[in-house]
Write a protein that holds these residues in place. Structure first.
Motif, PDB file in Angstrom:
ATOM      1  N   VAL A 146       0.794  -1.235   0.000  1.00  0.00           N
ATOM      2  CA  VAL A 146       0.000   0.000   0.000  1.00  0.00           C
ATOM      3  C   VAL A 146       0.828   1.289   0.000  1.00  0.00           C
ATOM      4  CG1 VAL A 146      -2.229  -0.803   0.868  1.00  0.00           C
ATOM      5  CG2 VAL A 146      -0.415  -0.298   2.490  1.00  0.00           C
ATOM      6  N   VAL A 149       2.547   1.959  -3.420  1.00  0.00           N
ATOM      7  CA  VAL A 149       1.620   2.319  -4.509  1.00  0.00           C
ATOM      8  C   VAL A 149       1.136   3.759  -4.336  1.00  0.00           C
ATOM      9  CG1 VAL A 149      -0.587   1.791  -5.610  1.00  0.00           C
ATOM     10  CG2 VAL A 149       0.894  -0.070  -4.854  1.00  0.00           C
ATOM     11  N   ARG A 150       0.820   4.129  -3.095  1.00  0.00           N
ATOM     12  CA  ARG A 150       0.361   5.488  -2.854  1.00  0.00           C
ATOM     13  C   ARG A 150       1.453   6.499  -3.213  1.00  0.00           C
ATOM     14  NH1 ARG A 150      -0.995   7.773   3.127  1.00  0.00           N
ATOM     15  NH2 ARG A 150      -2.562   9.312   2.546  1.00  0.00           N
ATOM     16  N   ASP A 153       1.854   6.967  -6.893  1.00  0.00           N
ATOM     17  CA  ASP A 153       0.830   7.837  -7.470  1.00  0.00           C
ATOM     18  C   ASP A 153       1.187   9.307  -7.244  1.00  0.00           C
ATOM     19  OD1 ASP A 153      -1.880   7.901  -8.781  1.00  0.00           O
ATOM     20  OD2 ASP A 153      -2.239   9.197  -7.059  1.00  0.00           O
ATOM     21  N   ARG A 154       1.730   9.577  -6.073  1.00  0.00           N
ATOM     22  CA  ARG A 154       2.147  10.933  -5.729  1.00  0.00           C
ATOM     23  C   ARG A 154       3.266  11.396  -6.680  1.00  0.00           C
ATOM     24  NH1 ARG A 154       2.079  15.357  -3.736  1.00  0.00           N
ATOM     25  NH2 ARG A 154       2.844  16.072  -1.721  1.00  0.00           N
ATOM     26  N   ILE A 201      -4.978   0.756 -10.251  1.00  0.00           N
ATOM     27  CA  ILE A 201      -4.872   1.982  -9.461  1.00  0.00           C
ATOM     28  C   ILE A 201      -3.994   3.011 -10.166  1.00  0.00           C
ATOM     29  CG2 ILE A 201      -4.027   2.930  -7.278  1.00  0.00           C
ATOM     30  CD1 ILE A 201      -4.831   0.076  -6.118  1.00  0.00           C
TER      31      ILE A 201
ATOM     32  N   ARG B  21      -8.744   0.144  -0.124  1.00  0.00           N
ATOM     33  CA  ARG B  21      -8.244   1.307   0.624  1.00  0.00           C
ATOM     34  C   ARG B  21      -7.439   2.224  -0.286  1.00  0.00           C
ATOM     35  NH1 ARG B  21      -4.645  -0.627   4.866  1.00  0.00           N
ATOM     36  NH2 ARG B  21      -4.690   1.504   5.629  1.00  0.00           N
ATOM     37  N   LEU B  22      -6.624   1.599  -1.129  1.00  0.00           N
ATOM     38  CA  LEU B  22      -5.794   2.407  -2.034  1.00  0.00           C
ATOM     39  C   LEU B  22      -6.646   3.173  -3.033  1.00  0.00           C
ATOM     40  CD1 LEU B  22      -2.727   0.161  -2.821  1.00  0.00           C
ATOM     41  CD2 LEU B  22      -2.655   2.547  -2.086  1.00  0.00           C
ATOM     42  N   GLN B  23      -7.660   2.504  -3.586  1.00  0.00           N
ATOM     43  CA  GLN B  23      -8.490   3.181  -4.580  1.00  0.00           C
ATOM     44  C   GLN B  23      -9.128   4.436  -3.998  1.00  0.00           C
ATOM     45  OE1 GLN B  23     -10.688  -0.320  -5.843  1.00  0.00           O
ATOM     46  NE2 GLN B  23      -9.883  -0.105  -7.923  1.00  0.00           N
ATOM     47  N   ILE B  25      -8.103   6.267  -1.225  1.00  0.00           N
ATOM     48  CA  ILE B  25      -7.169   7.331  -0.849  1.00  0.00           C
ATOM     49  C   ILE B  25      -6.516   7.969  -2.078  1.00  0.00           C
ATOM     50  CG2 ILE B  25      -5.164   5.805  -0.399  1.00  0.00           C
ATOM     51  CD1 ILE B  25      -6.099   8.944   1.602  1.00  0.00           C
ATOM     52  N   VAL B  26      -6.226   7.157  -3.085  1.00  0.00           N
ATOM     53  CA  VAL B  26      -5.583   7.693  -4.290  1.00  0.00           C
ATOM     54  C   VAL B  26      -6.546   8.625  -5.036  1.00  0.00           C
ATOM     55  CG1 VAL B  26      -4.772   7.029  -6.592  1.00  0.00           C
ATOM     56  CG2 VAL B  26      -3.818   5.920  -4.581  1.00  0.00           C
ATOM     57  N   GLU B  29      -6.665  11.835  -3.068  1.00  0.00           N
ATOM     58  CA  GLU B  29      -5.450  12.652  -3.192  1.00  0.00           C
ATOM     59  C   GLU B  29      -5.284  13.243  -4.585  1.00  0.00           C
ATOM     60  OE1 GLU B  29      -2.740  10.804   0.390  1.00  0.00           O
ATOM     61  OE2 GLU B  29      -2.353  10.087  -1.643  1.00  0.00           O
ATOM     62  N   ARG B  30      -5.784  12.529  -5.592  1.00  0.00           N
ATOM     63  CA  ARG B  30      -5.716  13.090  -6.950  1.00  0.00           C
ATOM     64  C   ARG B  30      -6.592  14.331  -7.059  1.00  0.00           C
ATOM     65  NH1 ARG B  30      -6.031   7.578 -10.481  1.00  0.00           N
ATOM     66  NH2 ARG B  30      -3.920   6.877 -10.025  1.00  0.00           N
ATOM     67  N   ARG B  33      -4.833  17.248  -5.326  1.00  0.00           N
ATOM     68  CA  ARG B  33      -3.416  17.343  -5.651  1.00  0.00           C
ATOM     69  C   ARG B  33      -2.951  18.777  -5.930  1.00  0.00           C
ATOM     70  NH1 ARG B  33      -1.805  13.016  -9.906  1.00  0.00           N
ATOM     71  NH2 ARG B  33      -1.474  11.624  -8.136  1.00  0.00           N
ATOM     72  N   ASP B  34      -3.727  19.484  -6.744  1.00  0.00           N
ATOM     73  CA  ASP B  34      -3.246  20.804  -7.165  1.00  0.00           C
ATOM     74  C   ASP B  34      -3.924  21.938  -6.400  1.00  0.00           C
ATOM     75  OD1 ASP B  34      -1.588  19.625  -9.054  1.00  0.00           O
ATOM     76  OD2 ASP B  34      -3.299  19.364 -10.387  1.00  0.00           O
TER      77      ASP B  34
END
Lengths: 269, 88
Positions: A146, A149-150, A153-154, A201, B21-23, B25-26, B29-30, B33-34
């Motif tokens: 996890v 991967v996060r 993405d960042r 993802i 969980r990743l889907q 939070i990502v 955050e996307r 992001r800006d």
């Protein structure tokens, strides 16, 4: 005119330096004149992985500050023709890597090299930003886990907003996913994110999957880029990744889920 | 998944929990992001102002900043409860 490739990840310890060493070695083996540059000022390790730690005299920062010429600082690899290493400074402040200084050195190298592989430090601070700023392509090294991967993405977001290509509104940096430390058995048991999960993802093109392998630690112990261990799975997977980077089609190997027999699938295990 | 696994009690694999969980939070955050750093504070203060008049939950105020070349649009989306009653 060299193609500039940054090897980055955000998170530390996922295999950036291992990947930089193997990808640059693979490109040089294919006949391309290649330099691999360590951007991790203060924590250099590429020299150890490439087995040239005792041959470092001058470094990247010396060249930027005009204390040494590029030819004095570049270390010629003893195993592979066409391969050169530019080590990071171990003593200087990270801020010594200025955008203009890095630009000047990369421009000079661009004249004689085909590929420049930039080994980024972990994090999203100055050194990492300098490593990715000039990139034409990015290899985002990710573990099926996890936090990695996060962070990947960042870093993709940063490539899309803070790279030179983004700032100048040119064609965006070409992004490649390299999934490392992949353990297919754990994926099959539902204990590890699968290639498909990570792809869903991050949704960037896949450069390769490097299986978790004893060979990687063995190779780094000896200062051999693992791609030179061509009888190891990890070495073979890196060779495939280099081929794909050069636009060749290669099927994914070493994901031996399909080999499971009928009985094994019936009764588990 | 083996044949006999179907008889075991269904338990979600840790990998599928990780993916979900990743889907989430990502995606979150996307979206942010800006956006400028002051946006969360702005959202909090707007929430407080609205609460002087109407009872609403934290997630009923959405603040989004869209930036184009020439102008920026601050979009404020407040979901009010069905019946608005005067606070006593």
């Amino acid at each position: 005119m060299a193609r500039i490739i940054v090897v980055t990840s955000g998170k530390g310890g996922v295999g950036k330096t291992t990947t930089s060493a193997s990808i640059s070695t693979g490109l040089a083996q294919r006949g391309y004149k290649t330099a691999v540059i360590d951007f991790d000022v203060g924590l250099r390790n590429l020299d150890l992985i490439m087995n040239c730690e005792r041959r470092v005299v001058y470094d990247f920062v010396n060249v930027i500050q005009g204390e040494a010429t590029l030819n004095q600082a570049l270390i010629r690899d003893k195993r592979v023709e066409n391969l050169f290493i530019l080590p990071a400074s171990q003593t200087r402040d990270k801020e010594a890597l200025t955008a203009e200084g890095v630009q000047k050195v990369l421009d000079e190298m661009s004249e004689t090299f085909d590929y420049l592989v930039c080994d980024s430090p972990a994090g999203i601070e100055h050194g990492a930003l300098m490593a990715l700023y000039h990139a034409d392509e990015a290899i985002v090294v990710t573990n099926p886990e996890v936090s990695s991967v996060r962070d990947s993405d960042r870093i993709l977001g940063i490539l899309q907003s803070k790279s030179r290509r983004a700032e100048e509104g040119r064609e965006p940096v070409k992004e490649h996913l390299l999934l490392t430390r992949y353990n297919n058995e754990r994926v099959e048991r539902g204990e590890m994110l699968s290639l498909e999960d990570v792809n869903d993802i991050l949704s960037i093109s896949l450069l390769g999957v490097i299986p978790e392998s004893q060979a990687v630690l063995n190779a780094s112990n000896q200062g051999t880029p693992v791609i030179l261990e061509d009888d190891s799975e990890a070495g073979g997977a890196y060779a495939d990744a280099v081929a794909r980077l050069l636009g060749e089609e290669r099927p994914l190997r070493f994901l031996d889920g399909q080999k499971k027999g009928f009985l094994k699938r019936m009764f588990g295990g | 998944m083996s044949f006999f696994d179907y008889f075991k009690t269904k338990k979600k694999s840790s990998a599928s929990v990780a993916k979900e969980r990743l889907q989430i939070i990502v995606a979150h955050e996307r979206n942010t992001r800006d956006q400028p750093d002051y946006l969360p504070a702005l959202q909090q203060e707007l929430l407080e102002v609205i609460r002087r008049y109407v009872e609403i939950d934290d997630d009923q105020v959405q603040v989004q900043l869209d930036r184009n070349d020439s102008c920026s649009v601050l979009e404020l989306n407040v979901t009010l409860p069905e019946e608005i009653t005067d606070p006593q």
